[in-house]
Scaffold this motif. Structure first.
Motif: not given
Length: 138
Positions: A36-56
């Motif tokens: 569910v987290t993966q789906r919501l992140i993919q739906a609501n976060f930009s690629t840049e935001q996802r990259v930043e999340l992956e770092k933190d």
């Protein structure tokens, strides 16, 4: 010796801090998050935001907790995996109470969901911080 102390501290925190029915897992990458987290992140976060999340990873773990573990589906209802993946806990933040759980009906899934209180969430988020502090101290 340092490794033994770290493992012992982690076990103590796990026993004391995660004694609720939900458990918090160490998230090291996006793939470690609940579906569910993966789906919501993919739906609501930009690629840049996802990259930043992956770092933190600490922030990613907290987001995973909020999206996948800060609630439970109410008893006496059949819950399909597909329904679990559709529920968006963030859309119900305004319904949460400071010191008591609240049950809401989610029209998207057709299920009743028990939202954990802000106090319970704060305790779990603090435990996530402690867990990551221990890991980063090594």
């Amino acid at each position: 010796m340092k490794t033994t102390l770290t493992i012992l501290a982690f076990l103590c925190i796990s026993f004391v801090g995660f004694s609720q029915t939900n458990t918090v897992t160490l998230v090291q990458k996006f793939a470690d998050c609940a579906p569910v987290t993966q789906r919501l992140i993919q739906a609501n976060f930009s690629t840049e935001q996802r990259v930043e999340l992956e770092k933190d990873t600490r922030k990613l773990a907290k987001l995973n907790y909020v999206m996948a573990q800060s609630y439970r589906f109410a008893d006496n209802q059949m819950v399909l995996r597909s329904q679990r993946q559709l529920f968006d806990a963030k859309s119900y933040e305004s319904y949460r109470q400071k010191d008591r759980r609240v049950t809401v009906f989610d029209s998207t899934t057709g299920l009743y969901v028990e939202l954990y209180s802000w106090n319970e969430m704060d305790a779990q988020l603090t435990q996530i911080d402690i867990q990551y502090d221990i890991v980063s101290s090594n």
